[in-house]
Design an enzyme around this catalytic site. Structure first.
Site, mmCIF file in Angstrom:
data_model
loop_
_atom_site.group_PDB
_atom_site.id
_atom_site.type_symbol
_atom_site.label_atom_id
_atom_site.label_comp_id
_atom_site.label_asym_id
_atom_site.label_seq_id
_atom_site.Cartn_x
_atom_site.Cartn_y
_atom_site.Cartn_z
ATOM 1 N N GLN A 51 59.556 34.961 17.142
ATOM 2 C CA GLN A 51 60.474 34.621 16.048
ATOM 3 C C GLN A 51 60.559 35.760 15.033
ATOM 4 O O GLN A 51 61.641 36.074 14.509
ATOM 5 C CB GLN A 51 60.018 33.345 15.338
ATOM 6 C CG GLN A 51 59.800 32.148 16.228
ATOM 7 C CD GLN A 51 61.032 31.746 17.010
ATOM 8 O OE1 GLN A 51 62.145 31.795 16.501
ATOM 9 N NE2 GLN A 51 60.841 31.353 18.262
ATOM 10 N N ARG B 115 64.214 25.042 17.999
ATOM 11 C CA ARG B 115 63.459 25.780 16.979
ATOM 12 C C ARG B 115 63.501 25.077 15.631
ATOM 13 O O ARG B 115 62.497 25.026 14.920
ATOM 14 C CB ARG B 115 63.997 27.213 16.881
ATOM 15 C CG ARG B 115 63.581 28.061 18.072
ATOM 16 C CD ARG B 115 64.256 29.418 18.113
ATOM 17 N NE ARG B 115 63.794 30.158 19.285
ATOM 18 C CZ ARG B 115 64.255 31.340 19.652
ATOM 19 N NH1 ARG B 115 65.214 31.933 18.947
ATOM 20 N NH2 ARG B 115 63.779 31.943 20.723
ATOM 21 N N TYR C 282 55.076 27.298 21.027
ATOM 22 C CA TYR C 282 56.194 27.080 21.945
ATOM 23 C C TYR C 282 57.560 27.244 21.285
ATOM 24 O O TYR C 282 57.669 27.437 20.079
ATOM 25 C CB TYR C 282 56.059 25.779 22.700
ATOM 26 C CG TYR C 282 56.180 24.469 21.977
ATOM 27 C CD1 TYR C 282 56.092 23.288 22.700
ATOM 28 C CD2 TYR C 282 56.380 24.375 20.611
ATOM 29 C CE1 TYR C 282 56.210 22.063 22.088
ATOM 30 C CE2 TYR C 282 56.501 23.151 19.990
ATOM 31 C CZ TYR C 282 56.412 22.005 20.723
ATOM 32 O OH TYR C 282 56.540 20.791 20.115
ATOM 33 N N GLU C 283 58.597 27.239 22.141
ATOM 34 C CA GLU C 283 59.967 27.626 21.767
ATOM 35 C C GLU C 283 60.013 29.064 21.241
ATOM 36 O O GLU C 283 60.781 29.387 20.348
ATOM 37 C CB GLU C 283 60.570 26.655 20.741
ATOM 38 C CG GLU C 283 60.558 25.208 21.139
ATOM 39 C CD GLU C 283 61.098 24.967 22.541
ATOM 40 O OE1 GLU C 283 61.896 25.787 23.027
ATOM 41 O OE2 GLU C 283 60.708 23.963 23.157
ATOM 42 N N GLY C 284 59.196 29.914 21.824
ATOM 43 C CA GLY C 284 59.069 31.297 21.382
ATOM 44 C C GLY C 284 57.951 31.376 20.358
ATOM 45 O O GLY C 284 58.022 30.744 19.297
#
Length: 596
Positions: free
Chosen positions: A449, A298, A442-444
């Site tokens: 977030q 992140r 991406y990555e959440g």
């Protein structure tokens, strides 16, 4: 083709004048000998690699993309990518901030972070290959057995092997509790892993001798949901007794995703057909181990958008100074020419300053977070380590979401500076817009977030972490509140700090009655919080610039101008965002689903 010149002067300002890293390092035994000159020399060499080796490959990667040979199931990366990676390895860059026990150089995260900004400006798609390897290193370093560390970490640290994170599946997206990949125990302590993963960045390539996949899967007796997920090391080639790549493991790329951007990175659908893997950490606690990697990722994604913001800004400025079109509304500024350069027009300057402010604010914020990670990992005082860890946990979702939102805004504005030419690929600007868009997903996703920030990091501890950061803001306001020259920065900083506190309390009270209130408010709330953080760092930078504005160095006058623009033009967005967050969930949930 454009250009990229690393913003070394601003990086040095942030590191040495705002953060005073040399003094900070003296408090950290592992880094106590690292001085200002060492940091500057590393970044200077890094800038050469980024601009001279990686940047020329950026358009090549975008136009060529990656190619999958369906018979051999091998992926060919764009021309020059493999050779650039070998140069990266030969120069020792993968080991920069890694543990010396496993061959690393043991340098601070904050220096590595600045280096990665440069790499992302130069070529985000290429940078994802070593970037994901660092995440795999972090997970194994934190949760691997001594044997796993001894086998895998030296290879990852040297860059001889690369790594990936294999999380999601076609049916589950972010909801990892739904994943179906199975892990069956074997008599020798290994596991046979079967299933399919999607969106696996750098999942297959020939740039390194081996790829270490970290795979989430379920054991046969695993409970349902996220409490039943385990994490496994699944190498592309199973290491032999000598530690070198041996037999091919049945984890193959089934297809390459056809993407809007980052064409130079091989984003793969990965198929596991009884692949051999080894458990990392405890059974059914794979998410705990994977979160080490995800948190590193992140921060890394935030740095991707910061890098794109900077390179887009640089090229838009160059274009705006050269492009002649119309006359200034206040009279000709280049009377000897047929028209004025477009940089004289107010709205062109608004677009450029938006990108500049988001780059400079993001650089200060991300460097601060990286320094807090260094303190969390290395400070001898346990209480200091805990405070740093809490602050990193609080601010990580803001780093990911706010910087990537800003990167999308900034690259779009910079493309607009070019007018019609910005939409044409030969100028290179439209690629930055396309590449920037993935970083919000991406990555959440940025909604995830936002929910993490408001729901888990703030409301779950009744705002304790937020109040600690708020105390830093309040202390700075009180310290500088009587300085008339600082009032234009201090007054709005104090105001947004108060408003965040009140908004947090209001949403928290509503959430007791209806949890949908958190979901309805989360996205605008994170953006308000992000602006509070940026306002704090811009005020700190403005204080330094005010003290040095008469030094003869024009850098400080430019810094003040950017800070003023931020406070007067960008921070006011929070008024709208606060009204959105306060408006509640009713206006979102009232319409029945079948009426959409």
């Amino acid at each position: 083709m454009g250009q990229y010149i690393a913003p070394l002067r601003d990086m040095q300002f942030v590191l040495h004048e705002m953060l005073n890293v040399e003094e900070e390092f003296k408090q950290l035994p592992a880094h106590a000998e690292i001085d200002k000159d060492t940091a500057n020399q590393i970044l200077d060499e890094g800038s050469k690699f980024a601009s001279e080796v990686l940047f020329p490959l950026n358009r090549v990667g975008d136009h060529e993309g990656c190619r999958l040979d369906k018979e051999t199931r091998k992926v060919q990366t764009p021309t020059g990518f493999k050779e650039a990676y070998q140069q990266y390895v030969d120069a020792g860059w993968p080991s920069l901030s890694c543990d010396p026990e496993f061959g690393g150089q043991g340098l601070p995260i904050v220096i590595n972070n600045a280096f990665y900004e440069m790499l992302n400006s130069a070529n985000q798609a290429w940078t994802m290959y070593p970037g994901l390897s660092h995440g795999a290193y972090e997970a194994i370093h934190a949760h691997g057995t001594p044997e796993q560390k001894a086998l895998y970490l030296p290879k990852l640290v040297s860059g001889e092997w690369t790594g990936t994170m294999c999380l999601t599946e076609p049916h589950c997206g972010t909801d990892l509790g739904l994943l179906r990949t199975k892990a069956e125990p074997q008599a020798d302590g290994s596991f046979r892993i079967t299933g399919g993963k999607i969106f696996i960045s750098a999942g297959e390539h020939e740039m390194s001798k081996n790829i270490v996949h970290l795979v989430l899967a379920r054991l046969p007796d695993a409970p349902a949901g996220t409490k039943g997920i385990s994490l496994f090391i699944v190498p592309k080639y199973v290491p032999g007794a000598n530690g070198e790549p041996g037999e091919r493991n049945p984890i193959f790329c089934g297809a390459l995703e056809e993407k809007m951007g980052i064409h130079g990175n091989s984003t793969c659908q990965m198929n596991l057909d009884g692949a051999t893997g080894w458990l990392i950490g405890e059974p059914n606690k794979g998410l705990n181990a994977m979160f080490v990697m995800m948190n590193a990722a992140r921060l890394g994604v935030g740095m991707q958008s910061l890098g794109l913001t900077e390179v887009a800004y640089q090229n838009a400025v160059t274009y705006a100074k050269d492009r002649l079109q119309m006359r200034s509304l206040s009279g000709p500024k280049a009377p000897e020419k047929a028209a004025d350069p477009i940089i004289v027009h107010p709205d062109v300057r608004r677009m450029l300053l938006t990108a500049r402010a988001y780059a400079e604010g993001g650089r200060a914020f991300s460097a601060y977070i990286a320094l807090q990670i260094d303190r969390e990992l290395n400070h001898p005082d346990e209480e200091v380590r805990k405070e740093a860890a809490d602050e990193v946990a609080l601010l990580t979702p803001i780093i990911k979401a706010f910087l990537t939102d800003n990167g999308w805004i900034a690259t779009s504005e910079c493309m607009q500076v070019y007018g019609g030419h910005g939409f044409i690929s030969e100028w290179g600007m439209e690629q930055y817009v396309r590449d920037a868009r993935i970083n919000m997903i991406y990555e959440g996703t940025n909604t995830i977030q936002s929910l993490d920030l408001l729901g888990r990091k703030i409301l779950m501890d009744n705002g304790a972490k937020l109040r600690k950061f708020g105390e830093k803001v309040k202390a700075f306001v009180e310290e500088n509140g009587t300085d008339e020259a600082m009032s234009e920065f201090i007054t709005p900083l104090g105001d947004i700090g108060d408003k965040v506190g009140k908004l947090t309390m209001e949403i928290g009270m509503k959430a007791f009655q209806n949890q949908d209130e958190v979901g309805a408010a989360a996205v605008p709330y994170l953006r308000v919080a992000g602006h509070m953080v940026f306002a704090y760092f811009f005020a700190r930078m403005a204080k330094i610039a005010l003290e040095k504005q008469d030094s003869g160095d024009s850098f400080y006058k430019a810094k003040l101008a950017t800070a003023r623009f931020y406070f007067q033009r960008l921070l006011p967005e929070t008024a709208m965002l606060i009204r959105q967050a306060r408006s509640g969930s009713a206006n979102l949930m009232a319409l029945e689903a079948d009426l959409f």
